[in-house]
Design a protein around this motif. Structure first.
Motif, short mmCIF file in Angstrom:
data_model
loop_
_atom_site.label_atom_id
_atom_site.label_comp_id
_atom_site.label_asym_id
_atom_site.label_seq_id
_atom_site.Cartn_x
_atom_site.Cartn_y
_atom_site.Cartn_z
N ALA A 1 -9.81 -13.15 34.41
CA ALA A 1 -10.97 -12.35 34.80
C ALA A 1 -10.80 -11.67 36.15
O ALA A 1 -11.38 -10.60 36.38
CB ALA A 1 -12.22 -13.23 34.84
N TYR A 2 -10.02 -12.25 37.05
CA TYR A 2 -10.03 -11.79 38.44
C TYR A 2 -8.65 -11.51 39.02
O TYR A 2 -8.43 -10.46 39.60
CB TYR A 2 -10.77 -12.86 39.25
CG TYR A 2 -10.61 -12.79 40.74
CD1 TYR A 2 -11.01 -11.68 41.47
CD2 TYR A 2 -10.05 -13.84 41.44
CE1 TYR A 2 -10.87 -11.62 42.85
CE2 TYR A 2 -9.90 -13.80 42.81
CZ TYR A 2 -10.31 -12.69 43.51
OH TYR A 2 -10.17 -12.65 44.86
N THR B 1 -7.21 -3.50 34.21
CA THR B 1 -7.63 -2.12 34.46
C THR B 1 -8.05 -1.91 35.91
O THR B 1 -7.65 -0.94 36.55
CB THR B 1 -8.80 -1.75 33.52
OG1 THR B 1 -8.40 -2.00 32.18
CG2 THR B 1 -9.16 -0.29 33.66
N LEU B 2 -8.86 -2.82 36.44
CA LEU B 2 -9.32 -2.71 37.83
C LEU B 2 -8.24 -3.21 38.78
O LEU B 2 -7.58 -4.22 38.51
CB LEU B 2 -10.60 -3.53 38.05
CG LEU B 2 -11.83 -3.11 37.26
CD1 LEU B 2 -12.96 -4.11 37.48
CD2 LEU B 2 -12.26 -1.71 37.68
N ASP B 3 -8.09 -2.54 39.90
CA ASP B 3 -7.11 -3.00 40.88
C ASP B 3 -7.66 -4.19 41.66
O ASP B 3 -8.85 -4.51 41.62
CB ASP B 3 -6.67 -1.88 41.82
CG ASP B 3 -7.79 -1.35 42.71
OD1 ASP B 3 -8.70 -2.11 43.07
OD2 ASP B 3 -7.73 -0.16 43.05
N ARG B 4 -6.78 -4.88 42.37
CA ARG B 4 -7.14 -6.12 43.07
C ARG B 4 -8.19 -5.87 44.16
O ARG B 4 -9.08 -6.70 44.37
CB ARG B 4 -5.87 -6.73 43.67
CG ARG B 4 -6.09 -8.04 44.40
CD ARG B 4 -6.36 -9.20 43.45
NE ARG B 4 -6.84 -10.37 44.17
CZ ARG B 4 -6.08 -11.27 44.75
NH1 ARG B 4 -4.78 -11.17 44.71
NH2 ARG B 4 -6.60 -12.30 45.37
N LYS B 5 -8.14 -4.74 44.85
CA LYS B 5 -9.12 -4.44 45.89
C LYS B 5 -10.53 -4.33 45.29
O LYS B 5 -11.49 -4.86 45.83
CB LYS B 5 -8.76 -3.15 46.63
CG LYS B 5 -7.56 -3.26 47.53
CD LYS B 5 -7.30 -1.92 48.20
CE LYS B 5 -6.13 -1.98 49.13
NZ LYS B 5 -5.90 -0.67 49.79
N THR B 6 -10.63 -3.62 44.18
CA THR B 6 -11.93 -3.46 43.53
C THR B 6 -12.46 -4.81 43.07
O THR B 6 -13.64 -5.13 43.27
CB THR B 6 -11.82 -2.49 42.34
OG1 THR B 6 -11.32 -1.24 42.81
CG2 THR B 6 -13.15 -2.31 41.63
N LYS B 7 -11.60 -5.61 42.47
CA LYS B 7 -12.02 -6.93 42.01
C LYS B 7 -12.48 -7.80 43.18
O LYS B 7 -13.45 -8.54 43.07
CB LYS B 7 -10.89 -7.62 41.26
CG LYS B 7 -10.64 -7.04 39.88
CD LYS B 7 -9.54 -7.82 39.19
CE LYS B 7 -9.29 -7.27 37.80
NZ LYS B 7 -8.32 -8.08 37.06
#
Length: 140
Positions: free
Chosen positions: A46-47, A52-58
């Motif tokens: 999940a994290y 799709t989402l980059d690590r900064k956004t997460k």
């Protein structure tokens, strides 16, 4: 069945990969390693894992989620430090925390804000008139 060395290596690898280890990780590694691995697998999917989402956004989403859930200040601060380490600016992190204000209310916001303030060393203005001190308003 796991060996005594395996949980320790797991905790060390977790610390290297995430940049933090929470108290419950340490205790669960020793007391119920199988459940820790299962929980960590869910967190990874999940994290932590790149999808799709980059690590900064997460990380920003995680900080806002912790703020809204009124997690401990220390827990929020650990993720603020990770976010800073990923290259996010204090302002970007603050803007993410501010999203919680209209959605979760001032009490939830204040805990996240206080966690951010302590990590980045932000200060404020003091009134130049006599006033009662209201404190931080944030939970511990």
């Amino acid at each position: 069945m796991t060996t005594v060395q395996e949980p320790q290596q797991y905790i060390d690898d977790m610390a290297r990969k995430r940049g933090y280890v929470l108290d419950y990780h340490k205790v669960m590694a020793k007391q119920d390693f199988d459940v820790l691995q299962a929980a960590n697998g869910l967190v990874g999917a999940a994290y932590l894992d790149q999808r799709t989402l980059d690590r900064k956004t997460k990380e920003l989403i995680f900080i806002v989620s912790l703020t809204v859930m009124r997690a401990s200040k220390g827990h929020i601060q650990s993720h603020i430090k990770v976010a800073l380490g990923l290259g996010l600016t204090p302002q970007e992190i603050l803007e993410a925390i501010e999203i919680s204000l209209p959605e979760a209310g001032i009490v939830a916001f204040q805990t996240g804000f206080e966690a951010w303030r302590e990590v980045v060393g932000a200060d404020g203005l003091e009134p130049t008139v006599e006033v009662f001190q209201g404190g931080s308003g944030g939970g511990a």
